[in-house]
Motif scaffolding. Structure first.
Motif, PDB file in Angstrom:
ATOM      1  N   SER A   1       0.849  -1.202   0.000  1.00  0.00           N
ATOM      2  CA  SER A   1       0.000   0.000   0.000  1.00  0.00           C
ATOM      3  C   SER A   1       0.879   1.246   0.000  1.00  0.00           C
ATOM      4  N   GLN A   2       1.595   1.407  -1.094  1.00  0.00           N
ATOM      5  CA  GLN A   2       2.505   2.537  -1.272  1.00  0.00           C
ATOM      6  C   GLN A   2       2.334   3.059  -2.698  1.00  0.00           C
ATOM      7  N   THR A   3       3.134   4.032  -3.056  1.00  0.00           N
ATOM      8  CA  THR A   3       3.060   4.559  -4.414  1.00  0.00           C
ATOM      9  C   THR A   3       3.684   3.570  -5.388  1.00  0.00           C
TER      10      THR A   3
ATOM     11  N   ASP B   1       7.439   3.769  -5.038  1.00  0.00           N
ATOM     12  CA  ASP B   1       7.998   3.042  -3.892  1.00  0.00           C
ATOM     13  C   ASP B   1       7.990   1.537  -4.132  1.00  0.00           C
ATOM     14  N   ASN B   2       6.942   1.023  -4.762  1.00  0.00           N
ATOM     15  CA  ASN B   2       6.872  -0.409  -5.027  1.00  0.00           C
ATOM     16  C   ASN B   2       7.954  -0.852  -6.003  1.00  0.00           C
TER      17      ASN B   2
ATOM     18  N   LEU C   1      11.621  -0.679  -4.559  1.00  0.00           N
ATOM     19  CA  LEU C   1      11.716  -1.281  -3.226  1.00  0.00           C
ATOM     20  C   LEU C   1      13.106  -1.845  -2.958  1.00  0.00           C
TER      21      LEU C   1
ATOM     22  N   ASP D   1       3.203   8.418  -8.603  1.00  0.00           N
ATOM     23  CA  ASP D   1       3.018   8.759  -7.190  1.00  0.00           C
ATOM     24  C   ASP D   1       1.633   8.359  -6.688  1.00  0.00           C
TER      25      ASP D   1
ATOM     26  N   VAL E   1      -0.913   6.024  -4.919  1.00  0.00           N
ATOM     27  CA  VAL E   1      -0.928   4.914  -3.961  1.00  0.00           C
ATOM     28  C   VAL E   1      -1.870   3.852  -4.512  1.00  0.00           C
TER      29      VAL E   1
END
Length: 605
Positions: free
Chosen positions: A438-440, A443-444, A447, A483, A485
């Protein structure tokens, strides 16, 4: 999936003592809180002594001036008691939350370090209930239950001693009639302790049921099984309800004795006091002070049952939390890790054996002597029938599981001799079941790149290239682009979109060895072809092991390895294996049939 079998419980004191190392830094403030609470109780015990003097003096003599001073002293004692109660809360609130914070941090870190085999055996709801419910309860017990239990026990002892100040007979009668509370408490501990553990475990099972139903809501709705899930949940909730009622009955039983016995002691002591007054052995002021003191002791005595049950809940919560801390971590860093300065990417399975912990002794190893070498920069396709062990084999290079026999070598170094951090920098993975957080999107995908500064030009370039290779340009159409989510586990995306983002994440990590467990299974044929073309460029200098479930995926590979009954039975090019291996032809034929069905289904959509 089941939880681990609970170990035999420790005694309450030994179990709670396991919290001491975590609580040690805040013990001074907890001690000050206990001192404040004890001073508040002593001030309350001082009020009956003042009342005795007021009744014996001003009230008996009829001097209203002295009565005012008596009232002022009682008021001052009451205000001082209130101040001490406020100080108790001020001293203990922050330390208790600090202990909860540190415990929760340590618990989460432990979950991250424990091997995948642990998570295979434990229900997620059980872990969630331990991290949230049990730790919150321990905070409340440490800030409230522990301190009041100690202080109230001391208050009862001090107050009981003061009862003998007026007459030994009254003190003796009060203690004799109150003593059975100890027996009731002993019986209560045995019954309530078992119920508390059962209740907390059932709460964990219920949390698991809710989590599974929420994650599987699409399946339940698609098959019209919502009512079935509700019935199962209702049975579990009813079992928890019955256990909670059992706890309530146990608490009700102890409260019955805690209320009855002091009242009985009051009645007996009142009769004895009247007899002593008539005999001239006791003054009215002394009898009033005695009952005022006994009334002050009433709350500490009545609270013992609640505080006792609270302590048993805390003991059970501590046992449940430390069951996780006590789990053996079999996948750890070596004492003296070796390093690979510049990895070439040679991956070797040297007589590898593997079996799961819960496999029956009579069952053969799932991986039974696999022998395979991937040359640096080579792309190797791994094919085999369902159940042959393909996915299991791909978990071994990154030490998601450890081999039970043989070795996995990276550039000639046993992967168990590398630190986990270094190994997982060199070996990247993408799974068929794509898991997103549960991120942008950014970010995924990034990682695995801790070395990049988020938002920097270098990070943006890596992100762009990874999305390009995975054909994941759809992210630019999302509300906030990269960006955005994407929501819990990426369920707002299609299966193919999730797989492409998971593939982009593996590509962005830039590992020396890339292990792909059928990462394209949810893609349509056209998108798969585009991804394969892009992957050919990426894999030109990367060693890759790709589990293939489609003949088209095999075309990515320089060579193909055939896995049969846990063994590598043939290695060669696609054309060589078609010519020389009957089993390979059978496997490819089954894959072609599956791909034809997929194409036909796509054509009808």
């Amino acid at each position: 999936m089941t939880t681990a079998t609970p170990r035999p419980p420790l005694s309450t004191l030994r179990s709670l003592a396991r919290l001491l190392p975590i609580a040690r830094p805040v013990l001074p403030r907890l001690g000050l809180g206990a001192v404040s609470a004890l001073l508040a109780s002593l001030l309350a015990l001082g009020i009956p002594l003042v009342l005795e003097e007021v009744i014996a003096g001003p009230i008996t003599s009829g001097d209203p001036g002295q009565l005012v001073w008596g009232a002022v002293v009682v008021l001052a004692l009451g205000l001082a008691e209130a101040l001490m109660v406020w100080l108790r809360r001020w001293f203990v609130l922050a330390p208790a939350t600090k202990v909860e914070y540190d415990l929760r941090q340590s618990f989460y870190a432990r979950l991250q370090r424990l091997p995948v085999a642990f998570h295979d055996r434990w229900q997620s709801g059980q872990l969630l209930s331990r991290m949230m419910q049990d730790m919150s309860m321990l905070r409340r017990w440490m800030a409230f239950g522990l301190i009041l239990l100690i202080v109230n026990l001391l208050t009862i002892l001090i107050g009981a001693a003061l009862l003998f100040r007026w007459h030994w007979l009254l003190g003796t009668l009060f203690l004799v009639f109150s003593a059975p509370v100890i027996v009731a408490g002993f019986l209560f501990e045995k019954r309530y302790g078992a119920l508390a553990r059962q209740s907390q475990d059932q709460a964990g099972d219920l949390a698991t049921a809710v989590e599974e139903s929420v994650h599987g809501i699409r399946v339940l709705k698609a098959f019209g099984r919502g009512s079935h899930a509700l019935k199962k949940f209702t049975r579990q909730a009813e079992s928890l309800r019955e256990t909670e009622l059992g706890k309530a009955r146990a608490i009700g039983g102890i409260w019955f004795w805690l209320v009855l016995l002091p009242d009985l002691a009051f009645a007996v002591c009142l009769g004895a006091g009247i007899f002593l007054i008539q005999g001239g052995q006791l003054q009215v002021a002394e009898l009033v002070a005695f009952f005022a003191m006994a009334t002050v002791l009433r709350w500490p005595m009545e609270s013992i049952g609640f505080l006792f049950s609270f302590t048993l809940d805390a003991r059970t919560g501590t046992d449940r939390i430390f069951e996780v801390f006590d789990e053996q971590n079999t996948i750890v860093d070596p004492e003296t890790p070796r390093t690979i300065a510049v990895p070439r990417g040679e991956l070797t399975f040297d007589d590898v054996h593997f079996r799961y912990q819960d496999a029956a002794a009579s069952e053969p190893d799932l991986i039974d002597g696999a022998q395979l070498t991937l040359r640096p920069g080579e792309t190797m396709a791994l094919v085999g029938l369902t159940g042959s062990g393909k996915t299991t084999l791909t978990t071994l290079p990154g030490r998601l599981y450890d081999v039970t026999g043989g070795r996995v070598l990276l550039d000639g170094v046993d992967v168990r001799e590398l630190s986990l951090a270094e190994l997982r920098r060199h070996v990247g993975m993408a799974f068929e079941d794509a898991t997103l957080f549960s991120q942008t999107v950014r970010d995924n995908v990034l990682l695995g790149r801790e070395d990049l500064v988020p938002g920097s030009p270098a990070a943006d370039e890596v992100l762009r290239e990874a999305l390009q290779v995975a054909q994941a340009q759809f992210v630019h159409d999302l509300p906030q682009g990269v960006d955005t989510v994407i929501g819990e586990e990426g369920l707002s995306l299609s299966g193919g979109q999730r797989q492409r983002l998971a593939l982009a994440r593996a590509v962005a990590a830039r590992p020396a060895v890339l292990v792909l467990d059928d990462p394209l299974s949810a893609l349509d044929v056209d998108t798969e072809a585009l991804v394969e073309d892009a992957l050919r460029e990426v894999l030109s200098d990367t060693t890759a092991l790709i589990v293939a479930h489609r003949p088209s995926t095999v075309t990515l590979a320089d060579r193909v390895a055939l896995l049969q009954d846990g063994r590598i039975t043939a290695v060669g090019t696609h054309s060589e294996l078609l010519r020389d291996s009957e089993h390979y032809r059978h496997v490819i034929s089954s894959l072609e049939d599956e791909e034809a069905r997929l194409r036909q289904r796509e054509a009808t959509l």
